[in-house]
Write an enzyme that holds these catalytic residues in place. Structure first.
Site: not given
Ligand code: TYM
Length: 354
Positions: A112, A216, A219
């Site tokens: 990022k 991947k 967004k």
């Molecule tokens: P975020 O908001 O980017 O994504 C949410 C969840 O979606 C999963 N994900 C995917 N899985 C499979 N293929 C993809 N292309 C794909 N894109 C996204 C992510 O792995 C995630 O599980 N840092 C985290 C948010 C967070 C969090 C937490 C997660 C904050 N605190 C505590 C677990 C526990 C994030 O940015 O997810």
């Protein structure tokens, strides 16, 4: 029941297919057997430049989508991260236990930051994984941890405390950091946290971009043609799937290396239909990509259309939605406050007394 916690960022007007298959579907399933905590992580969403009105709207749209997917607020604790201030408080303590070099190794930060130009990235983006560790550890207190101020143990481990974090593959490193920080805190200050484990689905842990099937689905993808949004109308959804990049061959066959596009579509089909990849290969042998894509488009629109309709309905009554979230924050806040009492005591902060 054993606990789970997970979070998702409200950084877009819709979740996408990767979020759904990599994480959110597991959230819904796990609430049947677990004491589940699910949060919309708005504090994480401000680590990059944001628009306040959009954040407010997206936080509600996110919560509505989770409810529409089946997160049941009577069974799970669904809340917004900023409504439970202990998240930021524990993040501070954990940041004092994290090495600068250790934080610098987080690959998501590096990716990022590289996109923004390293010096433009905020310190919040750098410490993002530490806040994520706090999200998790607030809800994973070791039941044997001492009651604050007493040195007395509140109970023994019962084996019920397996603590899982359902996420996609891209979050594995952050959960590893969380485990390390839990272990370090326990070692320094006495056993306080259960070390959590990532719960990553086998087939769908990394859904890739439809136009760029080695990256991947994300967004921040370069083209919206590569992402399927949960809240998209069926028409455009179908078009994107029919136009998904494949290869010059004709065989519906799983081959990550040479047929990344087809392999991704097979993974999506298999995750949604429950059919194995081998079954799908056999079914579409000789029929080319067209029929396969058409059937896949039906599966995807069939899954997301009812979710879109329920989401829109939930958004019609913002007050009701906010009440559900306030209720969740109250429940989460009780657990978080108890954990922070122990943490403050362990670290050596003088309490206010009662
Ligand atoms: P975020 O908001 O980017 O994504 C949410 C969840 O979606 C999963 N994900 C995917 N899985 C499979 N293929 C993809 N292309 C794909 N894109 C996204 C992510 O792995 C995630 O599980 N840092 C985290 C948010 C967070 C969090 C937490 C997660 C904050 N605190 C505590 C677990 C526990 C994030 O940015 O997810």
């Amino acid at each position: 029941a054993p606990r789970v916690l997970s979070g998702i960022q409200p950084t877009a007007d819709s979740f996408h297919l990767g979020n759904y298959l990599g994480a959110l579907r597991q959230w819904v399933a796990l609430q049947e057997t677990h004491d589940a905590f699910y949060c919309v992580v708005d504090l994480h969403a401000i680590t990059v430049e944001h628009d306040p009105a959009a954040l407010r709207r997206r936080t509600r749209v996110s919560a509505a989508q989770l409810l529409a997917m089946g997160v049941d607020p009577d069974r799970s604790t669904l809340f917004v991260q900023s409504q439970v201030p202990e998240h930021a408080e524990l993040a501070w303590v954990l940041s004092c236990l994290t090495g600068f070099g250790e934080a610098s190794r987080m690959t998501q930060f590096k990716d990022k930051a590289a996109k923004q130009g390293a010096s433009a990235a905020s310190v919040g983006l750098f410490t993002y994984p530490i806040l994520q560790a706090a999200d998790i550890l607030l809800y994973s207190p070791e039941p044997g941890a001492a009651k604050p101020g007493t040195g007395e143990r509140t109970g023994e481990r019962t084996g019920e405390q397996a603590f899982h974090v359902p996420v996609g593959e891209d979050q594995r490193q952050h959960v590893e950091l969380t485990r390390d920080l839990a272990g370090r805190f326990n070692h320094r200050f006495g056993t306080t946290f259960v070390e959590p484990e990532a719960y990553i689905p086998r087939g769908a842990a990394k859904i890739t971009d439809l136009q760029d099937p080695t990256s991947k689905m994300s967004k921040s993808a370069s083209s919206p043609q590569g992402i399927i949004d949960v809240l998209e109308e069926p028409g455009p959804m179908r078009k994107k799937i029919m136009r998904a990049v494949t290869d010059t061959g004709t065989e519906v066959r799983f081959d990550e290396e040479n047929k990344a596009g087809v392999s991704n579509l097979l993974r999506i089909h298999s995750a949604l239909s429950g059919d194995t990849v081998a079954d799908l290969e056999a079914r579409y042998a000789g029929s080319g990509y067209g029929q396969f894509k058409k059937d896949l488009a039906e599966l995807v629109t069939g899954t997301f259309t009812p979710i879109r309709e329920r989401t829109l309905k939930l958004l019609d009554d913002e007050d009701a939605l906010d009440r559900i979230l306030a209720h969740g924050a109250a429940r989460a806040g009780e657990v978080a406050a108890r954990t922070m009492d122990v943490v403050r005591d362990r670290v050596g902060f003088v309490g206010r007394g009662r």
